[in-house]
Design an enzyme around this catalytic site. Structure first.
Site, PDB file in Angstrom:
ATOM      1  CG  HIS A 114      23.397  -5.916 -48.253  1.00 44.67           C
ATOM      2  ND1 HIS A 114      22.949  -5.860 -49.617  1.00 44.67           N
ATOM      3  CD2 HIS A 114      22.460  -5.612 -47.510  1.00 44.67           C
ATOM      4  CE1 HIS A 114      21.816  -5.745 -49.735  1.00 44.67           C
ATOM      5  NE2 HIS A 114      21.353  -5.388 -48.556  1.00 44.67           N
ATOM      6  CG  ASP A 118      16.083  -7.813 -48.665  1.00 44.03           C
ATOM      7  OD1 ASP A 118      16.585  -7.552 -47.585  1.00 44.03           O
ATOM      8  OD2 ASP A 118      15.763  -7.159 -49.594  1.00 44.03           O
ATOM      9  CG  HIS A 219      22.377  -0.998 -48.032  1.00 46.76           C
ATOM     10  ND1 HIS A 219      21.324  -0.289 -48.274  1.00 46.76           N
ATOM     11  CD2 HIS A 219      22.103  -2.280 -47.644  1.00 46.76           C
ATOM     12  CE1 HIS A 219      20.313  -1.027 -47.920  1.00 46.76           C
ATOM     13  NE2 HIS A 219      20.743  -2.273 -47.794  1.00 46.76           N
TER      14      HIS A 219
END
Ligand SMILES: [Zn+2]
Ligand SMILES: [Zn+2]
Length: 368
Positions: A114, A118, A219
């Site tokens: 995704h 990070d 998510h």
């Protein structure tokens, strides 16, 4: 005897002193010492075994967004069938790859789970390093819908750098060809933004016996988000990316040899949120509280591993950061009841070897 030892010590001391003085005052000696050190460093080979008797996984970043000096952000390297793949390329992870002498021009493809920063922060850096070190074709990048925008953005951001380096290093010999310095996006559109995750899967890469399957995971509000499953000669590894526990992922991970799962100890994270509030960091406190809603905790990840029947569970994307070893105890609270045979808390440089003959999974450490 004592006198001889005394003489010897004096001679060694005098030689050492002469060496220090020679280095301090003689440029030729300084250059000789530097050349010897440089040759030693440059001759170091990658410590990463690539033989075709195992799938190998290296954790090239095990930190969550909260900073930890010894850990880069999300990054997992998979080697199968002589091909190298990267799943997510978070900040600081390319430094790890360089220190371990991973030959970045040979990376066959990058898979993004995704587009949180990070997980993608060093996509541009990885691409440029591979190209500047000799890659002669564009870098293939796979991921969910939205990938084309992300890859185009990185390509644009680095276009001036490509031109500088090409002009400086080409030397009319075809080095650093401009056309090879870009990335090509291969978005998988079987999941669309806003779809309710149900664990759908699609094969997104298949070559040389290596099959990579994207798994729709949860998510949210990040949507779509993928986990990835790597299958090669009967062995398999699943990398969750960021997710909550979901039955679809457990189904798609069925029978994997290794599950590399993100995990966040929500109770510890919530304590951090309270303490952030107490010291007046209310935005951070609010963000920390939100994270529990879209991450899996260590116990849930253990249940996921059990439900999928995987042999080894390895944690990554560790949150909060385990800055002291003794923090593993509260972080793993409740896990041993689920996985009595043990789990592994990932650290940067952990090399996981999954032998193709089905024998025990091995764990080693790459050194920087
Ligand atoms: Zn995320
Ligand atoms: Zn993340």
């Amino acid at each position: 005897m004592k006198r001889i030892a005394g003489w010897l010590a004096a001679v060694v001391g005098a030689l050492a002193l002469m060496g220090v003085l020679a280095f301090q005052f003689m440029p030729a000696v300084q250059d000789r010492v530097f050349a010897a050190g440089a040759r030693r460093q440059l001759a170091r080979q990658s410590q990463l075994p690539t033989g075709d008797e195992a799938i190998r996984v290296v954790l090239c970043g095990t930190s969550s967004p909260l900073p930890r000096l010894q850990a880069a952000k999300a990054c997992t390297l998979v080697v199968a069938g002589g091909r190298m793949f990267i799943v997510d390329i978070g900040p600081e992870s390319t430094e790890n790859l360089a220190l371990w002498r991973v030959p970045t021009p040979q990376i066959a493809a990058v898979f993004l789970t995704h587009f949180h920063s990070d997980h993608i922060g060093e996509l541009g850096e990885l691409n440029m390093q591979g190209w500047a070190q000799g890659r002669t074709h564009p870098l293939d990048v796979y991921g969910p819908v939205g990938l084309a925008e992300v890859v185009a953005g990185f390509n644009t951001a680095y276009s001036l750098d490509r031109q500088y380096r090409h002009a400086h290093h080409n030397h009319g010999k075809g080095l650093l060809p401009l056309a090879a310095g870009v990335m090509i996006a291969h978005p998988a559109d079987f999941v669309q933004p806003g779809d309710v995750p149900s664990g759908r899967t699609q094969i997104v890469y298949s070559a040389g016996g290596v099959v990579v399957t994207a798994i729709e995971t949860d998510h949210r509000p990040v949507s779509p988000a993928f986990s990835y499953r790597f299958d090669y000669k009967g062995r398999s590894v699943v990398i969750t990316g960021d997710t909550v526990f979901n039955a679809g992922l457990a189904g798609a991970a069925k029978g994997a040899d290794v599950l590399v799962s993100e995990a966040q100890a929500h109770d510890l994270q919530n304590i951090m949120a309270r303490e952030a509030e107490a010291v007046g960091q209310s935005t951070l406190a609010s963000v920390l509280k939100d994270t529990s809603r879209y991450h899996i905790n260590p116990v849930e990840a253990a249940r996921l591993a059990n439900q999928a029947g995987v042999r080894e569970l390895v944690y990554t994307h560790i949150a909060p950061p385990l800055v002291f070893g003794f923090l593993k105890t509260p972080w793993l609270r409740g896990v041993s009841a689920e996985r009595p045979n043990g789990v592994t808390i990932g650290r940067d440089g952990l090399l996981i070897t999954v032998p193709l003959d089905g024998s025990a999974v091995r764990f080693d450490q790459l050194q920087g």
